[in-house]
Design a protein around this motif. Structure first.
Motif, PDB file in Angstrom:
ATOM      1  N   GLY A 188       0.808  -1.208   0.000  1.00 52.43           N
ATOM      2  CA  GLY A 188       0.000   0.000   0.000  1.00 52.43           C
ATOM      3  C   GLY A 188       0.843   1.260   0.000  1.00 52.43           C
ATOM      4  O   GLY A 188       1.787   1.408  -0.783  1.00 52.43           O
TER       5      GLY A 188
ATOM      6  N   VAL B 197      -5.436   1.110   4.980  1.00 47.07           N
ATOM      7  CA  VAL B 197      -4.841   1.917   3.912  1.00 47.07           C
ATOM      8  C   VAL B 197      -3.415   1.475   3.640  1.00 47.07           C
ATOM      9  O   VAL B 197      -2.961   1.469   2.494  1.00 47.07           O
ATOM     10  CB  VAL B 197      -4.863   3.411   4.287  1.00 47.07           C
TER      11      VAL B 197
ATOM     12  N   SER C  51      -5.829   2.430   9.206  1.00 48.02           N
ATOM     13  CA  SER C  51      -7.108   2.390   8.494  1.00 48.02           C
ATOM     14  C   SER C  51      -7.562   3.763   8.023  1.00 48.02           C
ATOM     15  O   SER C  51      -8.628   3.866   7.391  1.00 48.02           O
ATOM     16  CB  SER C  51      -8.185   1.771   9.382  1.00 48.02           C
TER      17      SER C  51
ATOM     18  N   HIS D   3      -6.897   5.895  -1.923  1.00 54.00           N
ATOM     19  CA  HIS D   3      -7.568   5.069  -0.916  1.00 54.00           C
ATOM     20  C   HIS D   3      -7.277   5.522   0.509  1.00 54.00           C
ATOM     21  O   HIS D   3      -7.438   4.754   1.448  1.00 54.00           O
ATOM     22  CB  HIS D   3      -7.121   3.610  -1.073  1.00 54.00           C
ATOM     23  N   ARG D   4      -6.859   6.791   0.675  1.00 49.08           N
ATOM     24  CA  ARG D   4      -6.406   7.174   1.999  1.00 49.08           C
ATOM     25  C   ARG D   4      -7.544   7.316   3.016  1.00 49.08           C
ATOM     26  O   ARG D   4      -7.304   7.264   4.218  1.00 49.08           O
ATOM     27  CB  ARG D   4      -5.589   8.467   1.947  1.00 49.08           C
TER      28      ARG D   4
ATOM     29  N   GLY E 292      -9.663   2.437   3.079  1.00 47.64           N
ATOM     30  CA  GLY E 292      -8.615   1.497   2.724  1.00 47.64           C
ATOM     31  C   GLY E 292      -9.134   0.286   1.976  1.00 47.64           C
ATOM     32  O   GLY E 292     -10.290  -0.130   2.123  1.00 47.64           O
TER      33      GLY E 292
ATOM     34  N   ASP F  33     -10.327  -2.772   5.546  1.00 49.05           N
ATOM     35  CA  ASP F  33     -10.251  -1.337   5.233  1.00 49.05           C
ATOM     36  C   ASP F  33      -8.961  -0.687   5.710  1.00 49.05           C
ATOM     37  O   ASP F  33      -8.952   0.472   6.144  1.00 49.05           O
ATOM     38  CB  ASP F  33     -11.457  -0.599   5.820  1.00 49.05           C
TER      39      ASP F  33
ATOM     40  N   SER G 123      -6.162  -7.222  -1.211  1.00 49.32           N
ATOM     41  CA  SER G 123      -6.602  -5.882  -1.592  1.00 49.32           C
ATOM     42  C   SER G 123      -7.707  -5.969  -2.641  1.00 49.32           C
ATOM     43  O   SER G 123      -7.688  -6.856  -3.508  1.00 49.32           O
ATOM     44  CB  SER G 123      -5.434  -5.067  -2.152  1.00 49.32           C
TER      45      SER G 123
END
Length: 322
Positions: free
Chosen positions: A156, A213, A249, A193-194, A197, A211, A290
């Motif tokens: 990530g 991040v 998260s 996706h910050r 997540g 979820d 993911s």
């Protein structure tokens, strides 16, 4: 003693003259063959050659964490066998040298060589645990070969930062802490996706954690260094245990400011914490999934995009001279 010295001639903090001095110092104490790497993966091939040899007792890696990672993967090509494989020694030559410093070696190549020679004379060594990452069976990544890591892996956000740094280095930029900080800011601004997540962590017999991040997997502590300052993502992580995990998260602007401050002020007693932080200690088996392909890195080497990675913490994997 017969030893193989694997030299990365592109190591950022050693000159050709320094490398010659180190080679002569090591050769004065052992029967030494020195080989300079010529292509990506060459250090891995040399490590495998040493593992399959009948008369190499020691492999010395002179380079950064990437060189060490390749040598380790070559040595463990057929799996861990601490008593049956050559021992490993590391002379730091990269910009950060997390593995060598986590072992307690000086961050200077000449001083570290002296420490290694002293350890060989005193016959001091330790057996360290390592992390293993592989494609998850039943997923589109199941065919991805397994790979060992010595100090950390990331899935990530942090892997995206590593990828950005590598792109800048390919354009001729020097690997500096300022470069990393700039890429952290750019990754944050571009991170889709910050707030929500895409990562799920699964463990046998446990409810999944959804979820996330980012997820940082640590095999030792500290996680990295900013200059001479150690940064602790998982302070309890150790070469003597399995793997630790830090998951976040949420990466809103206030959350990033909070967790960045916690990392910069972290210590062996306390790392990042809070309601959006997941911390796990001494984990032997788990998987990160993911919803979308995300960047993946191991020991600071960007390995592209993945949707699922299965991790195994292997205690007592390799003997190291310290």
């Amino acid at each position: 003693m017969r030893a193989l010295l694997v030299v990365n001639p592109a190591a950022t903090t050693t000159s050709a003259r320094t490398r010659d001095v180190l080679i002569h110092a090591l050769a004065s104490e052992m029967k030494l063959e020195a080989v300079s790497t010529e292509y990506r993966g060459h250090a891995r091939d040399l490590g495998r050659r040493a593992a399959e040899s009948d008369d190499i007792d020691l492999v010395v890696a002179l380079g950064g964490d990437g060189t060490v990672n390749e040598v380790v993967n070559g040595l463990l090509h057929n799996g861990p066998h601490p008593e049956g494989l050559p021992r490993l020694a590391v002379v730091p030559g990269g910009s950060t040298n997390v593995f060598a410093r986590a072992l307690g070696l000086p961050n200077d190549a000449v001083e570290a060589t002296g420490a290694i020679l002293d350890a060989l004379r005193d016959r001091t060594e330790r057996t360290v645990g390592l992390g293993l990452a592989a494609g998850t069976p039943g997923t589109e990544d199941e065919g991805v070969p397994q790979r060992w890591f010595t100090f950390c892996a990331g899935f990530g956000f942090d892997a995206g930062v590593v990828g950005r740094v590598e792109q800048q280095r390919e354009r001729g930029r020097r690997s500096t802490h300022a470069l990393y900080i700039r890429q952290v800011l750019r990754q944050f601004l571009d991170e889709p996706h910050r707030r929500h997540g895409a990562i799920t962590l699964e463990q046998p017999g446990e409810d999944p954690v959804t979820d996330l991040v980012l997820s940082i997997v640590c095999n030792t502590s500290p996680w990295t260094y900013l200059g001479n300052r150690p940064v602790y993502a998982s302070p309890k992580a150790s070469f003597d245990t399995a793997l630790d995990v830090l998951g976040l998260s949420k990466l809103s602007t206030p959350a990033v400011a909070r967790y960045a401050t916690q990392l910069l002020t972290s210590s062996p007693e306390r790392g990042p914490h809070g309601k959006h932080a997941l911390t796990l200690h001494d984990q032997t088996d788990f998987t990160l999934h993911s919803k979308v392909p995300l960047p993946f890195q191991m020991d600071g080497d960007h390995l592209g995009l993945r949707t699922s990675v299965t991790f195994t913490g292997v205690r007592r994997a390799l003997r190291v001279i310290v």
